[in-house]
Design a protein around this motif. Structure first.
Motif, PDB file in Angstrom:
ATOM      1  N   GLY A  24       0.911  -1.226  -0.358  1.00 23.42           N
ATOM      2  CA  GLY A  24      -0.221   0.648  -0.209  1.00 23.42           C
ATOM      3  C   GLY A  24       1.015   1.195   0.085  1.00 23.42           C
ATOM      4  N   ALA A  25       2.311   1.245   0.411  1.00 27.40           N
ATOM      5  CA  ALA A  25       2.949   2.589   0.004  1.00 27.40           C
ATOM      6  C   ALA A  25       2.948   3.043  -0.975  1.00 27.40           C
ATOM      7  CB  ALA A  25       4.424   2.245   0.235  1.00 27.40           C
ATOM      8  N   CYS A  26       2.893   2.802  -2.311  1.00 28.38           N
ATOM      9  CA  CYS A  26       2.614   3.597  -3.493  1.00 28.38           C
ATOM     10  C   CYS A  26       1.604   4.502  -2.990  1.00 28.38           C
ATOM     11  CB  CYS A  26       2.235   2.766  -4.840  1.00 28.38           C
ATOM     12  SG  CYS A  26       1.033   1.499  -4.621  1.00 28.38           S
ATOM     13  N   ARG A  27       0.046   4.595  -3.202  1.00 29.98           N
ATOM     14  CA  ARG A  27      -0.893   5.009  -2.835  1.00 29.98           C
ATOM     15  C   ARG A  27      -0.671   6.360  -1.916  1.00 29.98           C
ATOM     16  NH1 ARG A  27      -5.726   1.710  -1.739  1.00 29.98           N
ATOM     17  NH2 ARG A  27      -4.024   0.284  -0.268  1.00 29.98           N
ATOM     18  N   SER A  28       0.354   6.071  -1.137  1.00 35.51           N
ATOM     19  CA  SER A  28       0.704   7.326  -0.058  1.00 35.51           C
ATOM     20  C   SER A  28       1.420   8.503  -0.130  1.00 35.51           C
ATOM     21  CB  SER A  28       0.863   6.571   1.339  1.00 35.51           C
ATOM     22  OG  SER A  28       0.545   5.169   2.061  1.00 35.51           O
ATOM     23  N   VAL A  29       2.361   7.715  -1.039  1.00 34.91           N
ATOM     24  CA  VAL A  29       3.472   8.198  -1.835  1.00 34.91           C
ATOM     25  C   VAL A  29       2.839   9.071  -2.873  1.00 34.91           C
ATOM     26  CG1 VAL A  29       4.869   7.371  -0.380  1.00 34.91           C
ATOM     27  CG2 VAL A  29       4.725   7.373  -3.123  1.00 34.91           C
ATOM     28  N   CYS A  30       2.202   8.966  -3.476  1.00 33.42           N
ATOM     29  CA  CYS A  30       1.174   9.187  -4.990  1.00 33.42           C
ATOM     30  C   CYS A  30       0.959  11.082  -4.119  1.00 33.42           C
ATOM     31  CB  CYS A  30       0.709   8.118  -6.187  1.00 33.42           C
ATOM     32  SG  CYS A  30       0.438  10.073  -6.604  1.00 33.42           S
ATOM     33  N   PRO A  31       1.703  12.442  -4.750  1.00 36.68           N
ATOM     34  CA  PRO A  31       1.051  13.389  -4.600  1.00 36.68           C
ATOM     35  C   PRO A  31      -0.070  13.707  -5.462  1.00 36.68           C
ATOM     36  CG  PRO A  31       3.061  13.543  -5.896  1.00 36.68           C
ATOM     37  CD  PRO A  31       3.366  12.056  -5.593  1.00 36.68           C
ATOM     38  N   PHE A  32      -0.135  12.928  -6.575  1.00 34.64           N
ATOM     39  CA  PHE A  32      -1.774  13.427  -7.449  1.00 34.64           C
ATOM     40  C   PHE A  32      -2.378  12.325  -6.807  1.00 34.64           C
ATOM     41  CE2 PHE A  32       1.783  15.591  -9.309  1.00 34.64           C
ATOM     42  CZ  PHE A  32       1.538  16.645  -9.623  1.00 34.64           C
ATOM     43  N   SER A  33      -2.406  11.512  -6.215  1.00 37.22           N
ATOM     44  CA  SER A  33      -3.834  10.083  -5.593  1.00 37.22           C
ATOM     45  C   SER A  33      -4.221   9.863  -6.813  1.00 37.22           C
ATOM     46  CB  SER A  33      -4.199  10.807  -5.174  1.00 37.22           C
ATOM     47  OG  SER A  33      -3.615  11.918  -3.855  1.00 37.22           O
TER      48      SER A  33
END
Ligand code: SF4
Ligand code: SF4
Length: 98
Positions: A71-80
Motif C-alpha cells: 500500500g505504500a505507493c498510494r500513500s506517496v503519490c502526490p496526485f492520488s
C-alpha cells in the motif's frame, strides 16, 4: 564458488510466493499528472520495484506482478492517481513467515 549472501530482508522476500494475475490490479488513472510529478516517488517508495520509468524518463510503467500489496505507493503519490485494488482471489502475494 558460493552464492553471494543475501540480506535478511531479501531472504524473507524470497520465501514468499507471487501468483501473477492476468490483469493488473494497479492503474494510474491520469498519466498526465506523472509528467508534472518531478520526484516520481512511486519509483523509489515501492519495495518491489513495481513502478519504473519509460525510456524517455517521463511515463510510468507498472510491473504489477511484482507487487507485495503493502500500500505504500498510494500513500506517496502526490496526485492520488494510483488506483490499487486487491488482486483476484487466490492471486498476488502469498506470504510465508519463515
Ligand atoms: S507518484 Fe503518482 S503522479 Fe508521481 S509519477 Fe508516480 S503515479 Fe505518477
Ligand atoms: S502496494 Fe506496495 S509493493 Fe505493491 S505496487 Fe504499491 S508500493 Fe509497490
Amino acid at each position: 564458488m558460493s552464492e553471494p549472501r543475501k540480506s535478511g530482508v531479501e531472504d524473507r522476500l524470497y520465501a514468499n510466493e507471487i501468483r501473477p494475475d492476468k490483469v493488473s490490479h494497479i492503474e494510474i488513472t491520469d498519466g498526465e499528472r506523472c509528467l508534472e510529478c518531478v520526484a516520481k516517488p512511486c519509483t523509489t517508495a515501492c519495495p518491489a520495484g513495481t513502478y519504473t520509468l519509460d525510456s524517455a524518463g517521463e511515463r510510468i510503467i507498472i510491473n504489477f506482478d511484482n507487487c507485495l500489496e503493502c500500500g505504500a505507493c498510494r500513500s506517496v503519490c502526490p496526485f492520488s492517481v494510483i488506483e490499487w485494488k486487491n488482486p483476484m482471489g487466490g492471486m498476488g502475494i502469498c506470504y510465508r513467515y519463515g
